[in-house]
Design a protein around this motif. Structure first.
Motif, mmCIF file in Angstrom:
data_model
loop_
_atom_site.group_PDB
_atom_site.id
_atom_site.type_symbol
_atom_site.label_atom_id
_atom_site.label_comp_id
_atom_site.label_asym_id
_atom_site.label_seq_id
_atom_site.Cartn_x
_atom_site.Cartn_y
_atom_site.Cartn_z
ATOM 1 N N ASP A 172 -79.906 -11.723 31.520
ATOM 2 C CA ASP A 172 -81.137 -12.332 32.025
ATOM 3 C C ASP A 172 -81.366 -11.939 33.479
ATOM 4 O O ASP A 172 -82.506 -11.678 33.890
ATOM 5 C CB ASP A 172 -81.074 -13.857 31.917
ATOM 6 C CG ASP A 172 -81.202 -14.347 30.481
ATOM 7 O OD1 ASP A 172 -81.664 -13.584 29.614
ATOM 8 O OD2 ASP A 172 -80.850 -15.519 30.228
ATOM 9 N N GLU A 173 -80.301 -11.890 34.257
ATOM 10 C CA GLU A 173 -80.409 -11.531 35.671
ATOM 11 C C GLU A 173 -80.944 -10.109 35.834
ATOM 12 O O GLU A 173 -81.811 -9.855 36.677
ATOM 13 C CB GLU A 173 -79.042 -11.654 36.346
ATOM 14 C CG GLU A 173 -79.066 -11.405 37.838
ATOM 15 C CD GLU A 173 -77.698 -11.597 38.467
ATOM 16 O OE1 GLU A 173 -77.113 -10.569 38.880
ATOM 17 O OE2 GLU A 173 -77.230 -12.746 38.529
ATOM 18 N N GLN A 174 -80.449 -9.172 35.042
ATOM 19 C CA GLN A 174 -80.924 -7.789 35.113
ATOM 20 C C GLN A 174 -82.398 -7.698 34.726
ATOM 21 O O GLN A 174 -83.179 -7.013 35.380
ATOM 22 C CB GLN A 174 -80.093 -6.897 34.184
ATOM 23 C CG GLN A 174 -78.676 -6.675 34.660
ATOM 24 C CD GLN A 174 -77.836 -5.988 33.610
ATOM 25 O OE1 GLN A 174 -77.830 -6.379 32.442
ATOM 26 N NE2 GLN A 174 -77.118 -4.958 34.036
ATOM 27 N N ILE A 175 -82.776 -8.402 33.672
ATOM 28 C CA ILE A 175 -84.160 -8.379 33.211
ATOM 29 C C ILE A 175 -85.078 -8.995 34.259
ATOM 30 O O ILE A 175 -86.143 -8.444 34.559
ATOM 31 C CB ILE A 175 -84.293 -9.095 31.854
ATOM 32 C CG1 ILE A 175 -83.573 -8.271 30.778
ATOM 33 C CG2 ILE A 175 -85.766 -9.315 31.483
ATOM 34 C CD1 ILE A 175 -83.415 -8.963 29.454
ATOM 35 N N ASP A 176 -84.672 -10.122 34.844
ATOM 36 C CA ASP A 176 -85.481 -10.760 35.890
ATOM 37 C C ASP A 176 -85.689 -9.825 37.083
ATOM 38 O O ASP A 176 -86.788 -9.760 37.642
ATOM 39 C CB ASP A 176 -84.830 -12.064 36.360
ATOM 40 C CG ASP A 176 -84.899 -13.171 35.321
ATOM 41 O OD1 ASP A 176 -85.699 -13.055 34.361
ATOM 42 O OD2 ASP A 176 -84.135 -14.155 35.455
ATOM 43 N N LYS A 177 -84.654 -9.099 37.460
ATOM 44 C CA LYS A 177 -84.748 -8.166 38.583
ATOM 45 C C LYS A 177 -85.723 -7.031 38.253
ATOM 46 O O LYS A 177 -86.578 -6.678 39.072
ATOM 47 C CB LYS A 177 -83.362 -7.605 38.912
ATOM 48 C CG LYS A 177 -83.336 -6.724 40.133
ATOM 49 C CD LYS A 177 -81.909 -6.291 40.453
ATOM 50 C CE LYS A 177 -81.883 -5.404 41.689
ATOM 51 N NZ LYS A 177 -80.526 -4.967 42.031
ATOM 52 N N ILE A 178 -85.630 -6.482 37.067
ATOM 53 C CA ILE A 178 -86.513 -5.397 36.646
ATOM 54 C C ILE A 178 -87.957 -5.884 36.587
ATOM 55 O O ILE A 178 -88.870 -5.222 37.085
ATOM 56 C CB ILE A 178 -86.075 -4.840 35.271
ATOM 57 C CG1 ILE A 178 -84.721 -4.135 35.394
ATOM 58 C CG2 ILE A 178 -87.133 -3.895 34.694
ATOM 59 C CD1 ILE A 178 -84.029 -3.865 34.072
ATOM 60 N N MET A 179 -88.172 -7.055 35.986
ATOM 61 C CA MET A 179 -89.529 -7.594 35.873
ATOM 62 C C MET A 179 -90.114 -7.907 37.252
ATOM 63 O O MET A 179 -91.312 -7.723 37.475
ATOM 64 C CB MET A 179 -89.550 -8.834 34.978
ATOM 65 C CG MET A 179 -89.277 -8.531 33.505
ATOM 66 S SD MET A 179 -90.355 -7.271 32.774
ATOM 67 C CE MET A 179 -91.947 -8.068 32.921
ATOM 68 N N GLY A 180 -89.281 -8.344 38.178
ATOM 69 C CA GLY A 180 -89.735 -8.587 39.546
ATOM 70 C C GLY A 180 -90.223 -7.307 40.201
ATOM 71 O O GLY A 180 -91.251 -7.292 40.889
#
Length: 54
Positions: A31-39
Motif C-alpha cells: 500500500d505504501e508503494q502504491i500511495d507513493k506512486i499515485m502521489g
C-alpha cells in the motif's frame, strides 16, 4: 475511461475518470508503494495540466 460535463461542475470544466494498473513483475506492491506512486502521478497531473482532484 469517462468524461463528464454539466450539472454540478463550474462552466468550462470537465471531470475525467481515469484508471491505472500498477504492477511489479517480481513482487506484490505494498500500500505504501502504491500511495507513493499515485502521489507522484497526482502531482504531475496537477503540474502539467492544472488538474484538480475532486
Amino acid at each position: 475511461f469517462d468524461v463528464y460535463e454539466g450539472k454540478n461542475l463550474p462552466e468550462g470544466k470537465k471531470s475525467y475518470a481515469i484508471s491505472f494498473t500498477l504492477q511489479d513483475s517480481a513482487k506484490t506492491l505494498t500500500d505504501e508503494q502504491i500511495d507513493k506512486i499515485m502521489g507522484k502521478i497526482r502531482q504531475n497531473l496537477e503540474k502539467e495540466t492544472g488538474a484538480q482532484l475532486r
